[in-house]
Write an enzyme that holds these catalytic residues in place. Structure first.
Site, PDB file in Angstrom:
ATOM      1  N   SER A 291      70.658  -3.133  63.709  1.00  0.00           N
ATOM      2  CA  SER A 291      71.844  -3.042  62.860  1.00  0.00           C
ATOM      3  C   SER A 291      72.458  -4.397  62.556  1.00  0.00           C
ATOM      4  O   SER A 291      72.438  -5.309  63.401  1.00  0.00           O
ATOM      5  CB  SER A 291      72.908  -2.168  63.546  1.00  0.00           C
ATOM      6  OG  SER A 291      72.442  -0.861  63.759  1.00  0.00           O
ATOM      7  N   HIS A 367      78.096   3.976  65.139  1.00  0.00           N
ATOM      8  CA  HIS A 367      77.081   4.309  66.138  1.00  0.00           C
ATOM      9  C   HIS A 367      77.696   4.648  67.492  1.00  0.00           C
ATOM     10  O   HIS A 367      77.264   5.605  68.156  1.00  0.00           O
ATOM     11  CB  HIS A 367      76.080   3.164  66.271  1.00  0.00           C
ATOM     12  CG  HIS A 367      75.192   3.007  65.077  1.00  0.00           C
ATOM     13  ND1 HIS A 367      74.303   3.984  64.696  1.00  0.00           N
ATOM     14  CD2 HIS A 367      75.074   2.003  64.159  1.00  0.00           C
ATOM     15  CE1 HIS A 367      73.661   3.591  63.601  1.00  0.00           C
ATOM     16  NE2 HIS A 367      74.118   2.408  63.265  1.00  0.00           N
TER      17      HIS A 367
END
Length: 433
Positions: A291, A367
């Protein structure tokens, strides 16, 4: 509205060459007062068409009128409050609930009667979002959109579809356009992300937008947790046999519709993709992201200029290397900066909070809120110009440990605890220099 009055109204409205905020408001009032389904469909179409064709100035004025003039009916609300106070019970409570609902919500519902209404309604909310900071009074209208969209776009209405090289070209073009993390430069670039056997792409679609994805995720199948995006996307890499893969890497998640911002379905996407991959490839046991950290460098700049205790004196001195031109190309600077930058990144991801006491970083909020664990921080994992400018070259891995997702989510939701790997927790707990 009676049929003749309705037809006269539409003829008069259609005769006007350009819509004004007054005429849009009149049509909105007429749509709310109508009773017939056929007339409602025609009037909703007329209103949406007029809104789309109106100038920016007229649209803003109309949106402000919706926020100001289309709230609950004050007289009806007062009577309902009085009725409930005199005789509390399910029926008066239900009547009070209905009276407290803004007329804007019913207007949006009726506008949605028009064929093909949803793209226009999403554009309307996009207009609201673009001006919300400058015109905070639009927050009431935005809240109504959010409330309705949360129902209209809940998981039960969404369809998961795999995107591959055989997907219709008009959808593939949208995948290229909507990619928000790692730009897709060409059709050849897209082919390298979809065609190899060790690549997957999945998207959510809604019945009202059958050819327009809402959100999509790109997945790489590997044998280990990656720390570098360039290696993952390298054109000359050798594709892995999917049957040998043990790790699924979510390396790009892109929301496609600006008008649906704040409507959460990304968590459902990840969970369903995990289920799909487990059915197809049961050897895969590790589910992890690679990410970006888009807000890190702007946070670091502001923190360096402040007296924040998140940075120690020694850290601040070393961070002066960032002020040198092309520091990311100097091996000595990269080596010296690595430990202090990792510590600073953990301060950003774990300790820096927004007004809701959640992590500042939007990707981290997503997340961690889904129950993932911050597993690994990868120094110089993205050396692209964008990666250096926004994240100082960092990429991070969030691990979805299927046995701990629920407990991680609960600790994050109730206590604000950020789940960290053992290695990162030790690094974070060490005293700053």
């Amino acid at each position: 509205m009676k049929p003749k009055i309705f037809s006269d109204f539409l003829r008069a409205f259609g005769a006007r060459k350009t819509a004004t905020a007054d005429t849009l408001s009149e049509l909105a009032q007429a749509l709310l007062s109508g009773r017939g389904e056929a007339s409602g469909v025609a009037m909703a179409s007329q209103l949406l068409d007029a809104y789309v064709r109106a100038s920016d100035e007229v649209r803003i004025d109309f949106l402000l009128r919706l926020a100001r003039d289309f709230g609950p009916d004050p007289a009806l609300l007062a009577r309902s409050i009085d009725a409930y106070a005199k005789k509390p019970g399910p029926q008066t409570a239900q009547a009070l609930h209905g009276a407290a609902e803004s007329r804007r919500q019913e207007l949006i519902r009726r506008m949605n009667l028009a064929p093909g209404a949803m793209p226009h309604l999403m554009k309307m909310r996009e207009d609201v979002l673009q001006r919300l900071k400058a015109l905070p009074e639009l927050a009431l209208l935005d809240a109504d959109f959010t409330h309705l969209y949360s129902s209209w776009f809940n998981r039960g209405f969404l369809n998961l579809r795999r995107i591959d090289w055989s997907t219709p070209a008009d959808i593939l073009e949208k995948i290229i356009a909507y990619e928000a993390v790692h730009a897709i430069d060409s059709w050849d670039d897209l082919r390298l992300r979809l065609l190899p056997r060790d690549r997957r792409c999945f998207a959510f679609f809604h019945p009202t937008l059958p050819d327009d994805p809402l959100i999509f995720v790109e997945v790489a199948l590997t044998t280990e947790i990656p720390d570098d995006i360039s290696a993952l996307l390298a054109p000359a890499r050798r594709a892995l046999d999917p049957e040998k893969a043990t790790t699924a890497v979510f390396y790009s998640i892109s929301n496609c519709q600006k008008g649906l911002r704040g409507v959460s379905f990304g968590n459902f996407l990840i969970k369903q993709v995990v289920e799909e991959l487990q059915r197809e490839l049961p050897r895969i046991k590790t589910f992890v992201t690679l990410s970006p950290v888009p807000g890190f460098m702007s946070w670091l700049k502001a923190t360096r200029q402040s007296t924040s205790p998140l940075l120690g004196k020694g850290q601040r001195e070393l961070l002066n290397l960032l002020d040198q031109p092309d520091w990311e190309r100097d091996a000595a600077s990269i080596k010296a900066l690595e430990p202090v930058m990792k510590r600073a990144l953990l301060s950003y991801l774990v300790d820096s909070k927004d007004k809701q006491d959640k992590p500042l970083d939007a990707v981290a909020r997503f997340h961690l809120g889904n129950g993932a664990r911050l597993e690994q921080v990868n120094w110089m994992g993205d050396t692209s110009a964008k990666g250096i400018k926004e994240a100082g070259g960092f990429m991070v891995n969030y691990l979805y440990d299927l046995d701990r997702i629920e407990s991680n989510h609960e600790r994050y939701a109730y206590d604000g605890e950020v789940a960290l790997s053992t290695r990162l927790r030790r690094m974070h707990e060490a005293k700053p220099g």
